[in-house]
Design a protein around this motif. Structure first.
Motif, PDB file in Angstrom:
ATOM      1  N   ALA A 125       0.865  -1.147  -0.271  1.00 59.45           N
ATOM      2  CA  ALA A 125      -0.191   0.161  -0.110  1.00 59.45           C
ATOM      3  C   ALA A 125       0.916   1.244  -0.015  1.00 59.45           C
ATOM      4  O   ALA A 125       0.464   2.101  -0.740  1.00 59.45           O
ATOM      5  N   GLY A 126       1.964   1.251   0.734  1.00 65.00           N
ATOM      6  CA  GLY A 126       2.901   2.429   0.840  1.00 65.00           C
ATOM      7  C   GLY A 126       3.484   2.603  -0.541  1.00 65.00           C
ATOM      8  O   GLY A 126       3.611   3.954  -0.897  1.00 65.00           O
ATOM      9  N   GLY A 127       3.872   1.470  -1.139  1.00 62.70           N
ATOM     10  CA  GLY A 127       4.524   1.848  -2.494  1.00 62.70           C
ATOM     11  C   GLY A 127       3.512   2.368  -3.463  1.00 62.70           C
ATOM     12  O   GLY A 127       3.856   3.204  -4.462  1.00 62.70           O
ATOM     13  N   ILE A 128       2.313   1.690  -3.544  1.00 64.12           N
ATOM     14  CA  ILE A 128       1.329   2.279  -4.264  1.00 64.12           C
ATOM     15  C   ILE A 128       0.856   3.757  -4.390  1.00 64.12           C
ATOM     16  O   ILE A 128       0.958   4.454  -5.237  1.00 64.12           O
ATOM     17  N   LEU A 129       0.941   4.180  -2.994  1.00 63.31           N
ATOM     18  CA  LEU A 129       0.459   5.487  -2.814  1.00 63.31           C
ATOM     19  C   LEU A 129       1.703   6.544  -3.174  1.00 63.31           C
ATOM     20  O   LEU A 129       1.419   7.703  -3.593  1.00 63.31           O
ATOM     21  N   ALA A 130       2.913   6.243  -2.560  1.00 64.76           N
ATOM     22  CA  ALA A 130       3.952   7.122  -3.017  1.00 64.76           C
ATOM     23  C   ALA A 130       4.208   7.202  -4.521  1.00 64.76           C
ATOM     24  O   ALA A 130       4.478   8.212  -4.976  1.00 64.76           O
ATOM     25  N   ALA A 131       4.078   6.055  -5.308  1.00 62.06           N
ATOM     26  CA  ALA A 131       4.184   6.087  -6.765  1.00 62.06           C
ATOM     27  C   ALA A 131       3.127   6.787  -7.352  1.00 62.06           C
ATOM     28  O   ALA A 131       3.297   7.588  -8.152  1.00 62.06           O
ATOM     29  N   LEU A 132       1.935   6.853  -6.776  1.00 59.36           N
ATOM     30  CA  LEU A 132       0.929   7.666  -7.275  1.00 59.36           C
ATOM     31  C   LEU A 132       1.118   8.936  -7.255  1.00 59.36           C
ATOM     32  O   LEU A 132       0.778   9.787  -8.232  1.00 59.36           O
ATOM     33  N   ALA A 172       3.395  -1.013  -6.293  1.00 61.50           N
ATOM     34  CA  ALA A 172       3.131  -2.252  -5.494  1.00 61.50           C
ATOM     35  C   ALA A 172       4.153  -2.949  -5.256  1.00 61.50           C
ATOM     36  O   ALA A 172       4.704  -3.363  -4.269  1.00 61.50           O
ATOM     37  N   LEU A 173       4.841  -3.109  -6.624  1.00 59.42           N
ATOM     38  CA  LEU A 173       5.943  -4.191  -6.467  1.00 59.42           C
ATOM     39  C   LEU A 173       7.278  -3.617  -5.752  1.00 59.42           C
ATOM     40  O   LEU A 173       7.977  -4.491  -5.233  1.00 59.42           O
ATOM     41  N   ALA A 174       7.378  -1.971  -6.155  1.00 63.27           N
ATOM     42  CA  ALA A 174       8.734  -1.714  -5.018  1.00 63.27           C
ATOM     43  C   ALA A 174       8.512  -1.944  -3.701  1.00 63.27           C
ATOM     44  O   ALA A 174       9.458  -2.287  -3.199  1.00 63.27           O
ATOM     45  N   ALA A 232      10.207   3.053  -0.835  1.00 60.12           N
ATOM     46  CA  ALA A 232      10.670   2.232  -2.243  1.00 60.12           C
ATOM     47  C   ALA A 232       9.877   2.675  -3.165  1.00 60.12           C
ATOM     48  O   ALA A 232      10.683   2.750  -4.365  1.00 60.12           O
ATOM     49  N   GLY A 233       8.415   3.153  -3.211  1.00 62.74           N
ATOM     50  CA  GLY A 233       7.904   3.637  -4.295  1.00 62.74           C
ATOM     51  C   GLY A 233       8.492   4.706  -4.839  1.00 62.74           C
ATOM     52  O   GLY A 233       8.491   5.258  -5.886  1.00 62.74           O
ATOM     53  N   PHE A 234       8.864   5.896  -3.753  1.00 59.96           N
ATOM     54  CA  PHE A 234       9.648   7.068  -4.095  1.00 59.96           C
ATOM     55  C   PHE A 234      10.904   6.570  -4.888  1.00 59.96           C
ATOM     56  O   PHE A 234      11.122   7.372  -5.895  1.00 59.96           O
ATOM     57  N   ILE A 235      11.689   5.739  -4.498  1.00 57.48           N
ATOM     58  CA  ILE A 235      12.857   5.404  -4.954  1.00 57.48           C
ATOM     59  C   ILE A 235      12.815   4.846  -6.350  1.00 57.48           C
ATOM     60  O   ILE A 235      13.357   5.246  -7.381  1.00 57.48           O
ATOM     61  N   PHE A 236      11.979   3.948  -6.747  1.00 60.55           N
ATOM     62  CA  PHE A 236      11.463   3.460  -8.151  1.00 60.55           C
ATOM     63  C   PHE A 236      11.118   4.677  -9.145  1.00 60.55           C
ATOM     64  O   PHE A 236      11.711   4.622 -10.102  1.00 60.55           O
TER      65      PHE A 236
END
Length: 409
Positions: free
Chosen positions: A246-253, A267-269, A293-297
Motif C-alpha cells: 500500500a505504501g509503495g502504491i500511494l507514494a508512486a501515485l 506496488a511491486l517496489a 521504495a515507491g519514491f525510489i522507483f
C-alpha cells in the motif's frame, strides 16, 4: 500427529511454491504490457523458457551448491529414505519452492534487456546465473556457507545478516545483475538518437496491470511461506507485506503524478523492499519502507532512463536492484526494537550485507553477460531490432492472422 505435521509442512510449502510459480506469469505479462507490440511474443517465450532452464540448472547444480544436496539418488531416498531428505518428499517441495525464487533472477533480467537481446545468449546466461552465480549468495545467506554469517556478521557486526524472503538474495542480486547486462548490451536502436525523447509508450496498460496484480497476489506466497513450515507461520509477515504494498502504491501515485505504470510498479517496489524484514518489522515501519521504495522507483527510473541514458525497459534496476538494496537497509532500521520491531538485527550488519550482495550481483552480471557476448554475440542487429524480436526470433507475431491479412508476413 507427527505424520500429520510432516504432511502439513509438505502441503504448506507446495502451496507456496505454486503461488510463487504463478508470479512468473506476472513477470511475463508485466513485460508484455510494457514492451512494444512487436516484442510481446518474445516476452512470453523468454519467461517460460528461462523457467525451464532455471529448473534444470538448479536441479543438477544450483541446489547442490546452496545446500549440499544432490537429487541423483533413488526415488525412495528422495522421499525421505536417506539422510538429508525430509519425510514425505519435504525436501522435494523445498526444492520446488526455492527453484521459483532462483528462476526469478533471469525473469528480472529479462525486463531490463527486452527488445534487443538475442535469444540463445540469454538462455546461456540464465543457466550460468541460476546454476552457479545465484546459489553462491543463496547458500551464503540462507545456509551459512563459507561461515560468513558467523565470522563476519555475528562476531563483528552484532547479528547475522537478515534477509527473510530475499530483498537482497533475490531482488537486489537480480536487479544489479540486470544492470550489468543492460550496460553490456547498450540501448535499443534509436532510443537516444534524438535529444529530448523521453521514452517509448507501452503496448498495453491492461496487460501491464494484469502482470502487476499476478505478482502482488503471488508475493504473499513469496513472503509468508518463506517460513517453510506450518509451525513457523507468522501473520505479521502477511500484514507487513500488505502495508508495504500500500505504501509503495500511494507514494508512486503521488510522485509519479497518477501515471499507471508507476502506480502498478509502485506496488511491486514496496513488496520488494519489505521482503528482508517482513518477519521483524512493525506494520507502520513496513508502510514507511514501502512508501520510500515507491519514491525510489519513480525517481531513479526517470533519472536512469532520461538523464543517465540507461535503457532499462521495465525499470528492473531501480525496482529490484535499488528497492531491494533499500529493503536490506530498512530491515536494520525498522526491525530494531527501538522502532517497534522484534529486534535481533543491527544496522551495521544489514548495511554491510546489503552492499556486498548488491555489488556481487553487479559483478556477476557483468561477468556472465560479457562472457555470453564474447561467445555468442548478445545484441540483435539494428535491422533485427527494426523488424522486432517476435518475427526475428520466433517467426510469428502476437496477432499472426492480422499480419497475414495485411501482408506484414
Amino acid at each position: 500427529m507427527e505424520q500429520l505435521q510432516q504432511g502439513s509442512d509438505v502441503f504448506f510449502l507446495l502451496m507456496g511454491a505454486i503461488l510463487v510459480f504463478a508470479m512468473h506469469g506476472g513477470f511475463a505479462f508485466l513485460e508484455v504490457g510494457t514492451v512494444r507490440h512487436f516484442s510481446q511474443v518474445n516476452a512470453l517465450v523468454k519467461i517460460m523458457v528461462d523457467f525451464a532452464i532455471s529448473t534444470v540448472a538448479y536441479f543438477f547444480i544450483g541446489f547442490w551448491i546452496s545446500y549440499g544436496i544432490t537429487f541423483l539418488v533413488s526415488a525412495s531416498a528422495l522421499t525421505g529414505g536417506a539422510e538429508g531428505f525430509g519425510p514425505q518428499g519435504l525436501t522435494l517441495v523445498k526444492f520446488f519452492f526455492l527453484c521459483t525464487f532462483a528462476a526469478a533472477i533471469p525473469a528480472i533480467v529479462s525486463g531490463g534487456i527486452a527488445e534487443r537481446a538475442r535469444f540463445v545468449p540469454q538462455c546461456a546466461a540464465t543457466a550460468l546465473l541460476v546454476g552457479f552465480a545465484y546459489p553462491l549468495i543463496e547458500g551464503t545467506v540462507w545456509n551459512n556457507n563459507f561461515g560468513l554469517q558467523d565470522t563476519l556478521f555475528e562476531s563483528m557486526l552484532g547479528a547475522n545478516f537478515h534477509d527473510f524472503a530475499g530483498s537482497i538474495v533475490v531482488h537486489a542480486f537480480g536487479g544489479w545483475a540486470a544492470l550489468g547486462a543492460i550496460l553490456r548490451l547498450g540501448p535499443r536502436r534509436g532510443r537516444y538518437d534524438h535529444p529530448g525523447v523521453s521514452g517509448t509508450p507501452p503496448s498495453s496498460i491492461p496487460w501491464l496491470a494484469m502482470g502487476s496484480w499476478m505478482l502482488c497476489i503471488g508475493w504473499f506466497g513469496f513472503n509468508v511461506m518463506s517460513a517453510q513450515s506450518v509451525a513457523a507461520i507468522s501473520g505479521l509477515v502477511a500484514m507487513n507485506s500488505l502495508m508495504a504494498m500500500a505504501g509503495g502504491i500511494l507514494a508512486a501515485l503521488i510522485v509519479g503524478r497518477n501515471d499507471p505504470g508507476f502506480v502498478h510498479n509502485g506496488a511491486l517496489a514496496g513488496l520488494v523492499a519489505v521482503c528482508a524484514g517482513s518477519d521483524v518489522m512493525h506494520p507502520v515501519g513496513s508502510l514507511v519502507t514501502g512508501a520510500i521504495a515507491g519514491f525510489i522507483f519513480v525517481q531513479f527510473f526517470q533519472l536512469a532512463t532520461q538523464r543517465w541514458k540507461i535503457d532499462d525497459v521495465l525499470g528492473v534496476w531501480p525496482l529490484h536492484g535499488l528497492c531491494g538494496l533499500w529493503g536490506g537497509l530498512a530491515c536494520g532500521i525498522f526491525g530494531t526494537e527501538a522502532l517497534g520491531g522484534i529486534g535481533g538485527v543491527t544496522f551495521a550488519s544489514q548495511f554491510v550485507g546489503s552492499l556486498l550482495g548488491s555489488a556481487y550481483g553487479l559483478v556477476a552480471g557483468l561477468i556472465v553477460y560479457t562472457l555470453v557476448d564474447l561467445i555468442f554475440g548478445f545484441r540483435m542487429s539494428d535491422e533485427e531490432q527494426r523488424r522486432g524480436a517476435d518475427l526475428t526470433i520466433h517467426n510469428i507475431s502476437a496477432n499472426p492472422e492480422l499480419d497475414v491479412r495485411t501482408g506484414r508476413i
